[in-house]
Design an enzyme around this catalytic site. Structure first.
Site, PDB file in Angstrom:
ATOM      1  CG  HIS A   1      -6.222   5.664   4.188  1.00 31.75           C
ATOM      2  ND1 HIS A   1      -5.522   5.126   3.139  1.00 31.75           N
ATOM      3  CD2 HIS A   1      -5.299   6.264   4.984  1.00 31.75           C
ATOM      4  CE1 HIS A   1      -4.238   5.376   3.292  1.00 31.75           C
ATOM      5  NE2 HIS A   1      -4.077   6.067   4.406  1.00 31.75           N
TER       6      HIS A   1
ATOM      7  CG  ASP B   1      -1.893   1.192   1.183  1.00 31.04           C
ATOM      8  OD1 ASP B   1      -2.792   1.172   0.327  1.00 31.04           O
ATOM      9  OD2 ASP B   1      -1.753   2.125   1.989  1.00 31.04           O
ATOM     10  CB  SER B   2       0.326   4.675  -1.219  1.00 26.61           C
ATOM     11  OG  SER B   2      -0.950   4.894  -0.641  1.00 26.61           O
TER      12      SER B   2
ATOM     13  CB  CYS C   1     -10.036   5.045  -0.158  1.00 28.81           C
ATOM     14  SG  CYS C   1      -8.458   5.513   0.626  1.00 28.81           S
TER      15      CYS C   1
ATOM     16  CD  GLU D   1      -1.727   8.299   5.488  1.00 28.45           C
ATOM     17  OE1 GLU D   1      -0.780   9.080   5.337  1.00 28.45           O
ATOM     18  OE2 GLU D   1      -1.797   7.179   4.948  1.00 28.45           O
TER      19      GLU D   1
ATOM     20  CB  CYS E   1      -3.044   0.852  -2.669  1.00 31.10           C
ATOM     21  SG  CYS E   1      -2.980   2.606  -3.116  1.00 31.10           S
TER      22      CYS E   1
END
Length: 276
Positions: A195, A11-12, A193, A159, A74
């Protein structure tokens, strides 16, 4: 590592850990390596060329660590890099290796969640601009109407540890209002996504009770399980030591561990891996 052949998960940054959590729960016993490219995150607003370059570099690192298969956990990397990696890079690198993404397995089943045939897809700017979900969902469910909405501020909020703070509510409601304004028939919201599951409680609170919110973790894990059952020649390559290793391209492993533990749901201890 030379005696291990783990499943690689890329993942990024941190988001792929929500997918890794579901994979580890549904497919316990395998060896796993997770790699987050935190030094260059976020990927969401970068070009196709840059995302492909970054993603392929990290996939090669996982290959070097013994992974015969890598999951791009991702959506941005899956939408902007996966096709080139599968159709070009692997042929030159090693055709026996495999790289899979999260968009196709999600598109294969998401139409089963909706009664009205109207779905809202929430993702990064890069994922939305790629139109990957429009194309893939139409392939499997041509009668389903997809309404996309980019949520560019959600990943930075998450984040930076602001997802549970009151300030996040404004931006959660803002993007939800925008996608719902596209159609009053939407009954399913896809979190496109990895996240976004950290915002799921807030998202659900701002939606009518009849709208289902669908994260990807369990879908991707179930698809991987099915893939390995259909491809025993690949499944037999993996070692089963039950190990989980975490790597980040950021030299601040303490910061990675702090955030990663929230995404993964248990304590994470990572190692720094420098980019070449």
């Amino acid at each position: 590592m030379l005696n291990k052949q783990p499943i690689g998960i890329f993942d990024s940054g941190y988001g792929g850990l929500t997918v890794f959590r579901s994979i580890a729960d549904q497919l316990p016993g395998y060896d796993y390596i997770y790699l987050g490219d935190n030094a260059r995150a976020p990927y969401g607003n970068r070009s196709f060329k840059t995302i492909h370059e970054y993603t392929w570099e990290c996939v090669q690192l996982l290959f070097e660590m013994g992974c015969p298969l890598v999951i791009l956990a991702c959506n941005t990397a899956s939408s902007k890099a996966l096709r080139t990696i599968q159709q070009q890079d692997l042929k030159n690198e090693d055709p026996s290796k495999r790289v899979l993404g999260v968009i196709r397995p999600t598109a294969e089943v998401i139409g089963n969640y909706t009664q009205t045939k109207q779905i809202g897809v929430l993702g990064t700017k890069g994922t939305v601009q790629s139109e990957s979900y429009l194309i893939e969902i139409n392939n499997f469910f041509p009668d389903v109407k997809v309404h996309q909405q980019a949520c560019p501020l959600w990943v930075p909020l998450i984040e930076n540890g602001e997802s549970n703070q009151p300030g996040a509510d404004y931006f959660v409601k803002k993007y939800l209002d925008q996608v719902l304004a596209q159609s009053d028939q939407i009954d399913t919201i896809l979190l496109a996504c990895t996240h976004y599951p950290l915002l799921q409680e807030k998202i659900s609170a701002y939606l009518p009770a009849h709208i289902k919110v669908v994260p990807q973790g369990d879908i991707v894990a179930k698809s991987l399980k099915d893939y390995l059952e259909r491809h025993p020649e690949m499944e037999h390559k993996f070692t089963r030591g039950g190990t989980q290793q975490f790597f980040t391209t950021s030299d601040d492993t303490a910061d990675f561990d702090h955030h990663a533990s929230i995404f993964f749901g248990e304590q994470v201890r990572s190692k720094y891996i420098p980019l070449k």
